[in-house]
Design a protein around this motif. Structure first.
Motif, short mmCIF file in Angstrom:
data_model
loop_
_atom_site.label_atom_id
_atom_site.label_comp_id
_atom_site.label_asym_id
_atom_site.label_seq_id
_atom_site.Cartn_x
_atom_site.Cartn_y
_atom_site.Cartn_z
N PRO A 131 -16.93 17.89 36.56
CA PRO A 131 -16.57 17.83 35.14
C PRO A 131 -16.43 16.41 34.60
O PRO A 131 -16.77 16.15 33.44
N LEU A 132 -15.94 15.47 35.43
CA LEU A 132 -15.78 14.10 34.96
C LEU A 132 -17.14 13.41 34.76
O LEU A 132 -17.32 12.62 33.83
N LEU A 133 -18.10 13.70 35.64
CA LEU A 133 -19.44 13.14 35.45
C LEU A 133 -20.03 13.61 34.12
O LEU A 133 -20.61 12.82 33.37
N LYS A 134 -19.87 14.88 33.83
CA LYS A 134 -20.41 15.42 32.58
C LYS A 134 -19.66 14.89 31.36
O LYS A 134 -20.27 14.58 30.33
N GLN A 135 -18.35 14.78 31.47
CA GLN A 135 -17.55 14.28 30.35
C GLN A 135 -17.87 12.82 30.06
O GLN A 135 -17.94 12.43 28.88
N ALA A 136 -18.06 12.01 31.10
CA ALA A 136 -18.41 10.61 30.89
C ALA A 136 -19.71 10.50 30.11
O ALA A 136 -19.82 9.72 29.15
N ALA A 137 -20.71 11.28 30.50
CA ALA A 137 -22.00 11.25 29.79
C ALA A 137 -21.84 11.71 28.34
O ALA A 137 -22.44 11.12 27.43
N ALA A 138 -21.00 12.72 28.12
CA ALA A 138 -20.80 13.22 26.76
C ALA A 138 -20.12 12.18 25.88
O ALA A 138 -20.38 12.09 24.68
N ILE A 139 -19.25 11.37 26.49
CA ILE A 139 -18.54 10.32 25.75
C ILE A 139 -19.47 9.14 25.45
O ILE A 139 -19.22 8.36 24.52
N GLY A 140 -20.55 9.01 26.20
CA GLY A 140 -21.48 7.91 25.99
C GLY A 140 -21.42 6.84 27.06
O GLY A 140 -21.95 5.74 26.88
N ILE A 141 -20.77 7.15 28.19
CA ILE A 141 -20.67 6.22 29.31
C ILE A 141 -21.62 6.67 30.41
O ILE A 141 -21.68 7.87 30.74
N THR A 142 -22.34 5.74 31.02
CA THR A 142 -23.23 6.07 32.14
C THR A 142 -22.39 6.42 33.36
O THR A 142 -21.63 5.57 33.86
N PRO A 143 -22.48 7.64 33.88
CA PRO A 143 -21.66 8.02 35.04
C PRO A 143 -22.35 7.69 36.36
O PRO A 143 -23.48 8.11 36.61
N ILE A 144 -21.67 6.91 37.19
CA ILE A 144 -22.15 6.56 38.53
C ILE A 144 -21.21 7.20 39.54
O ILE A 144 -19.99 7.07 39.42
N ALA A 145 -21.74 7.90 40.51
CA ALA A 145 -20.91 8.59 41.51
C ALA A 145 -20.98 7.84 42.83
O ALA A 145 -22.07 7.50 43.31
#
Length: 489
Positions: A131-145
């Protein structure tokens, strides 16, 4: 061999100064060097991590203001932040960050111009991470795991490839192989990196590589030649040893080997200028000099990440017990096995090292259990891959499942408190009312003075209240009379 441009992220302000200077850089210091660092043209600068947030708060600084200062002084530069849903501070009932608090954390970062977030869950719990990876992308931040490297024999290439694929499927825009203990060898890299690249397909693969074994500079060069997409680096005074590979040395080495295209656009004179500034700062404030560590097998035994390894190596050195390094490392490994083999990253590594240090002092093992070890035994952060020692489990007992405080819970408990303060309080384990406020603009200006200069300046401001002030220490004498001063160093 790849001729592609690789992505270099500088972590001098987080992992670098955390491993070499124990997080001693103040916001004025960071503000003074970040423009020079940005002039070197890395692809991104890592500006904060949970450790950095806590260090700022303990020093009486507002960490949100630090990010704002960096943003103001290097506009246009991509900024990266580290976020973890697991807390290390040990405050009861706040071992984990709830999903909505973590999402608000991401929003606060985005509001301050952070473009990328590195999400680290050492247990790779996809119920938390996905969920955090998806939320970061929705906010406009590139999610790196982050994909933690674990050199246990039970976790071979196939297991790591499966984990990498799961992270990409969950929404990671990039996957970072995170070898915080510097355990990678060229031989292991030769099989693992191609396998990861194949399973990740179009998802870029980055590499964070600690230098504890002294192999990292060589491994980093090999990784570039094999087609790695990104690397974490630090300026030379904050590189090597417990830190990551040196920014300038890597660039020079790649150009020497004919891989100049991989680091095209990097400005070496700016790297040198920023490094020289940090060297002068270290001398001024008596910060330790960075130095490469000699090759040792100890990291393959204790597996401690950079900052934790640096802390305990310094303790051994200070007590002239360097010959006990392998004994300490073996005790870390033994404790880890008894606790169910948790990954050696925060929040697990420091607790295990602290417990091993107590055992190294003599006396019965586990005569005292530190709080972090109790939390690991009780699985407060989640289940570990192995079984906890039955005797320790009986001694500690279980805990009823608890729900981490939601943002709504925190708003009700601390009415009128801004969400940014609620997030910071949860991450740092302090009451919101104790958080420091932003400093004045004048206080954010770095004054290039030695400790002796700072002392004289402070005494001079008070001299009018005294007939005479005399201060002496080994190699230092100061006498002040009615605002006039004389000194001898």
């Amino acid at each position: 061999m790849s001729r592609r441009r690789i992505r270099l992220t500088d972590v001098s302000l987080t992992d670098g100064q955390g491993a070499v200077w124990a997080g001693a850089m103040t916001t004025p210091m960071v503000g003074a060097v970040v423009q020079q660092l940005a002039a070197a043209q890395p692809d991104a600068i890592e500006v904060c991590s949970p450790d950095m947030l806590r260090q700022c708060v303990l020093r009486g600084e507002d960490p949100w203001q630090r990010i704002d200062v960096i943003r103001q002084r290097c506009p246009g530069m991509a900024l990266r932040a580290v976020v973890s849903p697991l807390n290390e501070h040990g405050v009861r009932g706040a071992d984990m960050i709830s999903r909505d608090v973590a999402v608000q954390w991401l929003r606060e970062l985005a509001r301050r111009g952070v473009r990328e977030v590195l999400l680290i869950d050492p247990l790779l719990d996809m119920r938390r991470l996905g969920p955090l990876l998806k939320q970061a992308a929705a906010i406009g931040i590139t999610p790196i795991a982050a994909l933690p490297l674990d050199e246990d024999s039970i976790l071979g290439d196939a297991t790591l490839c499966g984990q990498a694929a799961a992270l990409a499927a969950a929404g990671a825009a990039r996957v970072q192989l995170r070898d915080a203990a510097g355990l990678m060898t060229p031989g292991r890299l030769a099989t693992l990196l191609p396998a990861l690249r194949q399973v990740l397909a179009a998802t870029p693969l980055d590499f964070h590589l600690g230098c504890q074994t002294a192999l990292a500079p060589l491994v980093a060069l090999e990784a570039v030649q094999m087609g790695i997409d990104g690397l974490d680096t630090a300026l030379a005074p904050l590189a090597n040893g417990a830190s990551v590979v040196s920014f300038g040395t890597l660039v020079k080495s790649l150009r020497l080997l004919g891989f100049g295209e991989a680091v095209d656009g990097i400005h070496l004179p700016a790297i040198d200028a920023a490094s020289d500034f940090l060297v002068a700062m270290a001398e001024r404030h008596d910060f330790p000099a960075a130095r490469p560590w000699a090759f040792s097998l100890a990291p393959y035994i204790h597996r401690l990440p950079g900052e934790v390894a640096a802390l305990f190596m310094a303790r051994l050195d200070a007590l002239d017990r360097w010959n006990d390094l392998i004994t300490f490392a073996e005790e870390c490994a033994r404790i880890r096995g008894e606790l169910g083999r948790p990954p050696m990253l925060a929040p697990f590594a420091r607790a295990i090292a602290d417990q091993a240090w107590r055992h190294l002092q003599g006396g019965p093992r586990y005569v005292e259990l530190i709080p972090g070890v109790r939390r690991i035994i009780q699985q407060c952060w989640g289940p570990t891959s192995g079984r906890v020692d039955a005797g320790l489990a009986r001694r500690v007992g279980g805990l009823p499942a608890s729900r981490p405080a939601s943002l709504q819970d925190l708003r009700a408990r601390f009415p009128g408190t801004r969400d940014a303060a609620l997030v910071l309080a949860q991450v740092c384990g302090v009451p919101p009312r104790s958080l420091p406020g932003p400093a004045s603009g004048e206080a954010l200006v770095y004054a290039a003075q030695t400790p002796a200069d700072a002392l004289i300046s402070g005494l001079a401001r008070r001299a009018a209240s005294f007939a005479q002030l005399n201060v002496s220490a080994p190699g230092f004498v100061a006498q002040l009379c009615g605002g006039q001063d004389s000194r001898h160093v």
